[in-house]
Write a protein that holds these residues in place. Structure first.
Motif, PDB file in Angstrom:
ATOM      1  N   THR A 254       0.814  -1.223   0.000  1.00 13.97           N
ATOM      2  CA  THR A 254       0.000   0.000   0.000  1.00 13.97           C
ATOM      3  C   THR A 254       0.844   1.268   0.000  1.00 13.97           C
ATOM      4  N   ALA A 255       2.151   1.121  -0.026  1.00 11.11           N
ATOM      5  CA  ALA A 255       3.033   2.291   0.044  1.00 11.11           C
ATOM      6  C   ALA A 255       2.749   3.256  -1.108  1.00 11.11           C
ATOM      7  N   GLN A 256       2.898   4.549  -0.818  1.00  5.25           N
ATOM      8  CA  GLN A 256       2.677   5.585  -1.822  1.00  5.25           C
ATOM      9  C   GLN A 256       3.860   6.556  -1.817  1.00  5.25           C
ATOM     10  N   GLY A 257       4.081   7.169  -2.952  1.00  4.79           N
ATOM     11  CA  GLY A 257       5.155   8.153  -3.048  1.00  4.79           C
ATOM     12  C   GLY A 257       4.736   9.343  -3.872  1.00  4.79           C
ATOM     13  N   TRP A 258       5.362  10.495  -3.595  1.00  4.50           N
ATOM     14  CA  TRP A 258       5.096  11.720  -4.355  1.00  4.50           C
ATOM     15  C   TRP A 258       6.217  12.718  -4.122  1.00  4.50           C
ATOM     16  N   TRP A 259       6.225  13.761  -4.942  1.00  5.84           N
ATOM     17  CA  TRP A 259       7.245  14.807  -4.850  1.00  5.84           C
ATOM     18  C   TRP A 259       6.631  16.073  -4.274  1.00  5.84           C
ATOM     19  N   LEU A 260       7.352  16.702  -3.369  1.00  3.37           N
ATOM     20  CA  LEU A 260       6.905  17.958  -2.788  1.00  3.37           C
ATOM     21  C   LEU A 260       8.132  18.762  -2.383  1.00  3.37           C
TER      22      LEU A 260
ATOM     23  N   GLU B  68      16.627  12.376 -25.292  1.00  7.71           N
ATOM     24  CA  GLU B  68      16.163  13.161 -24.149  1.00  7.71           C
ATOM     25  C   GLU B  68      15.168  12.325 -23.357  1.00  7.71           C
ATOM     26  N   LEU B  69      15.237  12.440 -22.037  1.00 10.09           N
ATOM     27  CA  LEU B  69      14.303  11.758 -21.154  1.00 10.09           C
ATOM     28  C   LEU B  69      13.634  12.807 -20.277  1.00 10.09           C
ATOM     29  N   TRP B  70      12.320  12.859 -20.320  1.00  6.52           N
ATOM     30  CA  TRP B  70      11.539  13.824 -19.538  1.00  6.52           C
ATOM     31  C   TRP B  70      10.893  13.058 -18.386  1.00  6.52           C
ATOM     32  N   LEU B  71      11.376  13.288 -17.178  1.00 10.36           N
ATOM     33  CA  LEU B  71      10.940  12.513 -16.029  1.00 10.36           C
ATOM     34  C   LEU B  71       9.884  13.273 -15.233  1.00 10.36           C
ATOM     35  N   PRO B  72       8.773  12.612 -14.917  1.00  8.69           N
ATOM     36  CA  PRO B  72       7.644  13.292 -14.293  1.00  8.69           C
ATOM     37  C   PRO B  72       7.818  13.500 -12.791  1.00  8.69           C
ATOM     38  N   LEU B  73       7.292  14.622 -12.308  1.00  8.19           N
ATOM     39  CA  LEU B  73       7.146  14.888 -10.879  1.00  8.19           C
ATOM     40  C   LEU B  73       5.655  15.034 -10.605  1.00  8.19           C
ATOM     41  N   TRP B  74       5.169  14.312  -9.631  1.00  6.65           N
ATOM     42  CA  TRP B  74       3.736  14.344  -9.333  1.00  6.65           C
ATOM     43  C   TRP B  74       3.549  14.736  -7.869  1.00  6.65           C
ATOM     44  N   LEU B  75       2.495  15.480  -7.588  1.00  7.99           N
ATOM     45  CA  LEU B  75       2.242  16.004  -6.253  1.00  7.99           C
ATOM     46  C   LEU B  75       1.296  15.139  -5.438  1.00  7.99           C
ATOM     47  N   ARG B  76       0.487  14.339  -6.117  1.00 10.85           N
ATOM     48  CA  ARG B  76      -0.483  13.506  -5.404  1.00 10.85           C
ATOM     49  C   ARG B  76       0.125  12.140  -5.109  1.00 10.85           C
TER      50      ARG B  76
END
Length: 718
Positions: free
Chosen positions: A38-44, A292-300
C-alpha cells in the motif's frame, strides 16, 4: 508493524541528478514489492515523500536486513564478471554465499553460465552472436531477472535496441553497471550470512536522510547518472537503489517497441534530442546526444502499480500524434497532452563525453499547465515537420539551420510562459524561416518546401502587445491593392490566392527580369532603406498599372486592412520606436491571412493607437500627396517626383513639388517651405509608406491646409 501510517520526507531523494531521482523510484518499488504493497510516493518541494506502514525504524530494518536485490546480470558485456579477463570477485562471492537474500541472484548467475556454455561463448560476443545471446537470456533466465532485461534492451526485427537510461545494455563507455551493482551489494550485505556490513547502517542513514558524509566509497561509479559525482565519493546504497529504480521503466520498453522509429524512442517519456532551451545548448548537441528523457514529478500520492501504469504508457501527444523531440514534448506538456496528473517534468539529455561515455545532463524543468497560445502551433505543424526534415539534409544551408534553431527555441519559450511577447518571438522566427526559404530557392525546390501556411486571426489578436512597433508593422503587412498587389510581394516571391476566400499561398516562379523579381525590394538593410525602397516600387507599379481613385485620379496604392495611427507615425518620425523590431515583426505579420483578420475583427478594432502627438507639418503636407483617400473630397494625383526628392534628403524641393501638387488639386497649403537636414527628410520619406485611415488623413489636412473658404495663397518661395 501496526496500522499506523507514516510519512517519510526522504531528503536524500531529489529530482536532480538523475541518480537521485531513480533512487526515489527504487525505494518506492522495493518497499511496495517486498514490504508494504500500500506504500505511496510523491514529490513535494523537490523532496520525495514516502507514505507507508513502516516507521523509520521499520524502513531501515527492511532495507538493511531484509531487502532482496533484483538479480541484475549482463553476460553480453565485457567486464560483466562472466569472462576470464573480468573482475569476478563479486560474482564469485555471491555464488559461494548461502543467504536467502541473494538466492535469486545465485540462480540467475547459474542460468547465465548455462546459456553461455550452450552457445559456446568464452568471451564477450559481438554482432549476430550477441543477438543470439540476448534472445537466449530472455528465454532461459528466471522471471526475477527478466524485469532487468526488459529495461536493458528491446528485441526488434532490426535487432536489439537499447533505451538510453541504461546505456547500451547496462554499459556506458568503460563502466559496466551489473558488475558494479554486485560489488556495491557486497559493500552492504555479507554474502554468507545475509547480515548487513558494519557500514551498511550508517550508509543507509546518509542515503535516505543525509546529514554528514561518513566513510563512503572512493570509486566514482555513478557515471552518466550523476555527472557531478566524478570527483565525489559514492554511497553504495545510492548506486544500488538507483539501478533498482531504473527498472521501473522496464515494462514500457517492451510495450512500446512496436514503433518504427529508433529503439530509444520506444521508451516512456523519451524523445529525440533538441539542442535548444538550455544555457549551453548548441545544434551540434543533437548529433552527440543519445536522446532526451523527460521525467515526471507528481504532487499527489500514488502507489507503485499506479506509477508503473504511468511509466509503461508514457503517453505524450501533440496534435494526435506522439511527441517526436524535445520541442514536441514541451508543446505536449503546455497543452496538457499528458493525462496522469503530473505537475512538472525534469528534462535530461544524454550527452556524449569524450566520444564514448554519456552524461545525463539536466536541461531544465517544465511545468504542466495550460498555455492556450501553444495551440496555435497546430496551424504550422505539418509545415514545421517538413521544414525540420529538410533542414536535417546534408545540403541544407546554414541560414535555414539557424532559422529552425531560433524557431524551436521560441516555441520552447512559449511553452513555458504565455503572453504576446513569447508568441511574437515565434511569429518573428517563422518570418526568418520563410526568409531562409526565399534566399535558398534551389534547396527549397529540391526539398519540396512550401511557404509557411497563412496564419489565422488569432495570431494577430494574441501577438498584439499594444505597442507602436506592433501597430506600425501590422499596418504595413496588411497593405493591399487590387492593381498593384499586397505588401508581401515586396518581401518574397509569394502569391496569396484567395485573400478574402480560401487563403492559400504559393511560390511564384520568376526570373531575374520578371516583374515578380523587381517587386522584391525588401532586404537585410535597415528599416528606413527598406521602407523607401517599397515606397518607390509601389509608386512605379501604381503608374504602370494605373492605380485609380473612384474619380479616375492616379493615386498612391497605400490602403491597408489595418491602418496606422498618426500618433504612432509621429513616434516613428521622432525615433521613439525600435526600427529593428518593426522590421522583424513585418516579416512575421505578412504571414497572416489578412482577409480573415479583417473579417473576424471589427473595423474600429483595427484602427487603434494614439492620435497624438501629431506628426509635424512638413510630413503632413507630404503625406497628403501619398494617400489613396480623398483629401477634403478631392483626390490628390500621385506625383512620383515628390517621394524621390524626399528620399534623396531634399526637403525644400520635395515641399515645393508637394505644395504645387496640392494647389493643382484645388487645395491650399497653409505652411511655408522649411529647411530640414537630409537624415530627417529621409526619415519622413520612409514614414510616407505607413498607411493612415481616411479620418487621420483629413485630420492632417486640417492642420496644414487653409480653410476651404479662404483664398488660395501661393507660398512665396514657389
Amino acid at each position: 508493524m501496526t496500522n499506523e501510517i507514516h510519512v517519510h520526507k526522504l531528503t536524500g531523494c531529489s529530482p536532480i541528478p538523475l541518480a537521485s531521482y531513480l533512487k526515489a523510484l527504487g525505494i518506492l518499488r522495493l518497499v511496495a514489492e517486498q514490504a508494504d504493497p500500500t506504500a505511496q510516493g510523491w514529490w513535494l518541494g523537490d523532496v520525495f515523500h514516502l507514505r507507508t506502514k513502516l516507521n523509520q525504524h521499520g524502513l531501515r530494518e527492511f532495507f538493511v536486513n531484509k531487502y532482496r536485490p533484483t538479480p541484475l546480470v549482463a553476460p553480453w558485456n565485457g567486464g560483466s564478471g562472466f569472462y576470464p579477463k573480468d573482475n569476478q570477485s563479486a560474482i564469485t562471492a555471491l555464488c559461494e554465499g548461502h543467504t536467502e537474500r541473494t538466492v535469486q541472484y545465485r540462480e540467475t548467475i547459474s542460468a547465465c553460465r548455462l546459456v553461455l556454455t550452450a552457445l559456446g561463448l568464452k568471451e564477450k560476443p559481438d554482432g549476430e552472436a550477441k543477438g543470439r545471446l540476448l534472445i537466449a537470456c530472455r528465454g532461459r533466465l528466471p522471471d526475477e531477472a527478466v524485469v532487468s532485461l526488459d529495461a536493458a534492451y528491446v528485441l526488434t526485427d532490426d535487432g536489439p535496441k537499447y533505451p538510453p537510461l541504461l546505456g547500451t545494455g547496462f554499459n556506458d563507455g568503460r563502466l559496466e553497471f551489473t558488475n558494479n551493482f554486485m560489488q556495491r551489494l557486497l559493500d552492504l550485505i555479507e554474502p554468507q550470512s545475509g547480515n548487513p556490513t558494519t557500514s551498511a547502517m550508517s550508509w543507509w542513514e546518509e542515503a535516505f536522510f543525509p546529514r554528514v558524509q561518513g566513510d563512503l566509497q572512493k570509486d566514482s561509479i555513478l557515471g552518466q547518472f550523476d555527472p557531478g559525482a566524478v570527483e565525489r565519493p559514492v554511497n553504495p546504497w545510492d548506486y544500488v537503489l538507483m539501478l533498482e529504480g531504473a527498472l521501473v521503466f522496464a515494462a514500457a520498453a517492451v510495450k512500446r517497441h512496436e514503433s518504427a522509429t529508433k529503439g530509444a524512442l520506444s521508451y516512456p517519456f523519451c524523445v529525440r534530442s533538441a539542442g535548444i532551451g538550455y544555457g549551453s545548448s548548441a545544434s551540434s548537441d543533437e548529433g552527440s546526444c543519445r536522446a532526451e528523457l523527460w521525467l515526471p514529478l507528481w504532487l499527489r500520492p500514488c502507489t507503485y502499480p499506479e506509477l508503473q501504469t504511468l511509466l509503461s504508457e508514457g503517453r505524450v501527444q501533440v496534435e494526435g500524434r506522439s511527441a517526436r523531440n524535445g520541442v514536441d514534448f514541451a508543446r505536449a506538456v503546455s497543452t496538457l497532452g499528458t493525462d496522469r496528473g503530473i505537475d512538472q517534468f525534469v528534462r535530461f539529455g544524454f550527452h556524449a563525453r569524450n566520444g564514448l561515455a554519456y552524461f545525463a545532463v539536466p536541461l531544465g524543468r517544465f511545468k504542466v499547465e495550460p498555455q492556450p497560445q501553444v495551440n496555435l502551433l497546430a496551424e504550422i505543424d505539418g509545415w514545421l515537420d517538413s521544414f525540420r526534415r529538410a533542414v536535417s539534409s546534408d545540403n541544407a544551408p546554414s541560414r535555414a539551420q539557424r532559422a529552425l534553431r531560433r524557431l524551436e527555441s521560441a516555441i520552447l519559450e512559449l511553452c513555458q510562459q504565455k503572453g504576446p511577447a513569447r508568441l511574437q518571438a515565434v511569429l518573428v522566427a517563422l518570418g526568418e524561416a520563410q526568409a531562409a526559404l526565399v534566399v535558398s530557392s534551389k534547396w527549397r525546390a529540391e526539398a519540396f518546401q512550401r511557404p509557411v501556411p497563412l496564419l489565422s486571426p488569432k495570431w494577430f489578436i494574441d501577438c498584439d502587445d499594444a505597442t507602436s512597433e506592433f501597430r506600425l508593422a501590422a499596418s504595413l503587412a496588411a497593405m493591399f491593392s487590387s492593381s498593384v498587389g499586397d505588401f508581401r510581394q515586396h518581401l518574397e516571391p509569394v502569391e496569396v490566392k484567395g485573400r478574402l476566400a480560401e487563403g492559400r499561398s504559393r511560390w511564384v516562379e520568376w526570373t531575374e527580369d520578371s516583374s515578380a523579381a523587381c517587386n522584391v525590394v525588401w532586404n537585410a538593410g535597415d528599416l528606413e532603406d527598406n521602407l523607401i525602397a517599397v515606397l518607390k516600387r509601389r509608386i512605379v507599379e501604381a503608374v504602370r498599372h494605373g492605380e485609380r481613385s473612384d474619380d479616375g485620379t492616379l493615386v498612391f496604392p497605400g490602403q491597408s486592412l489595418c491602418s496606422a495611427s498618426r500618433g504612432d507615425v509621429g513616434a516613428f518620425l521622432r525615433h521613439d520606436t525600435d526600427d529593428d523590431r518593426i522590421a522583424s515583426l513585418v516579416r512575421g505579420l505578412v504571414l497572416l491571412d489578412w482577409g480573415r483578420v479583417q473579417q473576424s475583427l471589427a473595423h474600429k478594432e483595427l484602427q487603434r493607437g494614439p492620435a497624438d502627438p501629431m506628426p509635424d507639418a512638413t510630413f503632413s503636407l507630404l503625406k497628403l500627396c501619398h494617400t489613396p483617400w480623398a483629401v477634403r473630397d478631392v483626390s490628390v494625383r500621385l506625383e512620383p517626383t515628390i517621394a524621390r526628392l524626399a528620399a534623396a534628403g531634399r526637403a525644400d524641393a520635395a515641399m515645393k513639388h508637394a505644395a504645387r501638387r496640392l494647389i493643382g488639386s484645388g487645395l491650399s497649403p497653409a505652411i511655408r517651405v522649411a529647411s530640414r537636414d537630409t537624415a530627417s527628410t529621409q526619415r519622413m520619406a520612409a514614414a510616407l509608406l505607413f498607411p493612415l485611415s481616411w479620418a487621420d488623413v483629413n485630420t492632417l489636412a486640417n492642420s496644414v491646409l487653409k480653410a476651404q473658404s479662404a483664398a488660395v495663397e501661393v507660398v512665396r518661395t514657389i
